[in-house]
Enzyme design. Sequence first.
Site, PDB file in Angstrom:
ATOM      1  N   PHE A 295       0.423   9.719  -5.548  1.00 21.61           N
ATOM      2  CA  PHE A 295       0.654  11.334  -5.850  1.00 21.61           C
ATOM      3  C   PHE A 295       2.122  11.303  -6.628  1.00 21.61           C
ATOM      4  O   PHE A 295       1.586  12.584  -6.944  1.00 21.61           O
ATOM      5  CB  PHE A 295       1.706  10.658  -4.198  1.00 21.61           C
ATOM      6  CG  PHE A 295       0.788  11.149  -2.925  1.00 21.61           C
ATOM      7  CD1 PHE A 295      -0.385  12.495  -2.878  1.00 21.61           C
ATOM      8  CD2 PHE A 295       0.305   9.713  -2.239  1.00 21.61           C
ATOM      9  CE1 PHE A 295      -1.416  12.218  -1.995  1.00 21.61           C
ATOM     10  CE2 PHE A 295      -0.528   9.929  -1.419  1.00 21.61           C
ATOM     11  CZ  PHE A 295      -1.624  11.247  -1.167  1.00 21.61           C
TER      12      PHE A 295
ATOM     13  N   GLY B  61       3.106   1.951  -3.550  1.00 18.77           N
ATOM     14  CA  GLY B  61       1.778   1.927  -4.170  1.00 18.77           C
ATOM     15  C   GLY B  61       1.372   3.369  -4.279  1.00 18.77           C
ATOM     16  O   GLY B  61       0.727   4.494  -5.196  1.00 18.77           O
ATOM     17  N   CYS B  62       1.099   3.375  -2.870  1.00 22.71           N
ATOM     18  CA  CYS B  62       0.462   5.471  -2.993  1.00 22.71           C
ATOM     19  C   CYS B  62       1.595   6.560  -3.083  1.00 22.71           C
ATOM     20  O   CYS B  62       1.265   7.647  -3.517  1.00 22.71           O
ATOM     21  CB  CYS B  62      -0.422   5.241  -1.543  1.00 22.71           C
ATOM     22  SG  CYS B  62      -1.349   4.956  -1.224  1.00 22.71           S
ATOM     23  N   VAL B  63       2.930   5.869  -3.032  1.00 19.13           N
ATOM     24  CA  VAL B  63       3.986   6.646  -3.724  1.00 19.13           C
ATOM     25  C   VAL B  63       3.840   7.461  -5.124  1.00 19.13           C
ATOM     26  O   VAL B  63       4.186   8.716  -5.544  1.00 19.13           O
ATOM     27  CB  VAL B  63       5.085   6.047  -3.576  1.00 19.13           C
ATOM     28  CG1 VAL B  63       6.163   7.346  -4.095  1.00 19.13           C
ATOM     29  CG2 VAL B  63       5.537   5.893  -1.814  1.00 19.13           C
TER      30      VAL B  63
ATOM     31  N   TYR C  47       0.482  -1.217  -0.068  1.00 19.16           N
ATOM     32  CA  TYR C  47       0.199   0.167   0.174  1.00 19.16           C
ATOM     33  C   TYR C  47       0.964   1.385   0.139  1.00 19.16           C
ATOM     34  O   TYR C  47       0.940   2.378  -0.681  1.00 19.16           O
ATOM     35  CB  TYR C  47      -0.973  -0.016   1.383  1.00 19.16           C
ATOM     36  CG  TYR C  47      -0.735   1.144   2.458  1.00 19.16           C
ATOM     37  CD1 TYR C  47      -1.882   2.555   1.652  1.00 19.16           C
ATOM     38  CD2 TYR C  47      -0.586   1.397   4.010  1.00 19.16           C
ATOM     39  CE1 TYR C  47      -1.714   3.567   2.223  1.00 19.16           C
ATOM     40  CE2 TYR C  47      -0.530   2.002   4.034  1.00 19.16           C
ATOM     41  CZ  TYR C  47      -1.117   3.597   3.840  1.00 19.16           C
ATOM     42  OH  TYR C  47      -1.386   3.816   5.199  1.00 19.16           O
TER      43      TYR C  47
END
EC number: 2.1.1.79
Length: 421
Positions: free
Chosen positions: A388, A383-385, A380
């Site tokens: 953004f 993936g969030c890097v 997670y």
Amino acid sequence: MRLAEIFERVVGASAPVGFRAYDGSTAGDPDSDVALVVRTPVALNYLAQAPGALGLTRAYVSGHLDLEGDMYTALQRMSEITFGEGITPREFARIVRDIGWVKLVNRVPPPPQEVRRSRLFGLGARHSKGRDAEAIHHHYDVSNAFYELVLGPSMTYTCAVYPAADASLEQAQFHKYELVARKLGLAEGMRLLDVGCGWGGMVIHAAREYGVKALGVTLSKEQAEWAQKRIAQEGLGDLAEVRHMDYRDVPDGVYDRISSIGLTEHIGMRNVPDYFASLHAKLKPGGRLLNHCITRPRNDLPPRVPGGVINRYVFPDGELEGPGWLQAKMNDAGFEIHHQENLRDHYALTLRDWGANLDRNWDAAVREVGEGTARVWRLYMAGCVLGFERNVVQLHQILGVKLDGTDAGMPLRPDFEPSAR
């Protein structure tokens, strides 16, 4: 047909990742620094039941599929692959037969880290108090010791603000709290309410650095207990307090300033107008609200993806709105908007540092919460890097003032930026 041949049929022969399977076959780039490893046929069951990101997540979290190498790099490379391009339904059916139909029709339950929607439905309507409490418990009551390994000494689970690209995570979190404090215009003797306060970072900062009497509220019992211990250790008990409480139960009308850092994502789009109205009612005339939250880049995008990986594994019932829509709802609740900024680049850096902490402390993290939960976090955060960096999601701070008549009490040209420390 061996699995490596199927992999090449689905993604092409020049995939920028390596591939290995339990049947001994290999494909992809043999010199790649990342590799997709199918360890057991169960991974194929998951992909057959839920093709795409959800099936891959289930297979990875349960350990039947691995991504070797740096997780961020692996996801970046895989995002460049077009899966199944040019394959007709007839060809796909033949691939299924070649794998072995019996293997694919054997249903396997999702790993225990996945939130069952049936459990949430049994707790009432979305964003009722009981259901919100369970959603927060799922993510935030994992283990304080685990969060210490990932978040570092600041125990701050919101976007940091980096005074420079090479600043440390701790410097950036201090800088974030200073930025919030300066936007709010904190001063000794004020009363601050921090809703969704986490482990009390803003409450402690306001009390220690500004002499503000600060109350934080959180739906996580473990967060509240940890925060109260930290407050006592720092000798701030006469100024700072964190309560295990729903923001809807906080009394009205006594606060000079309110900070909401990372809570709006959890309250639900239909509740946002009432949320801002309730915060407006809690402020004295001339008071300020700083709302800091993850947003969608466009106001017309839906607030949630019910069956998505994030909703199932990370933030049950989470909803993200567009910054313009949120600002309008603050305005409609009576706030005069004085400042807004997008900090999405800073959140990519924050997540990068959290991921590095997790990798550095991997064995201890697995001992604390188990490998499946640690895998959820590794996937997670990496993936969030990407999310953004690629403007799939953003992070906005919006500053509003409850006017005292027509007076906003704001400097003509405010300088909010803290000095580097």
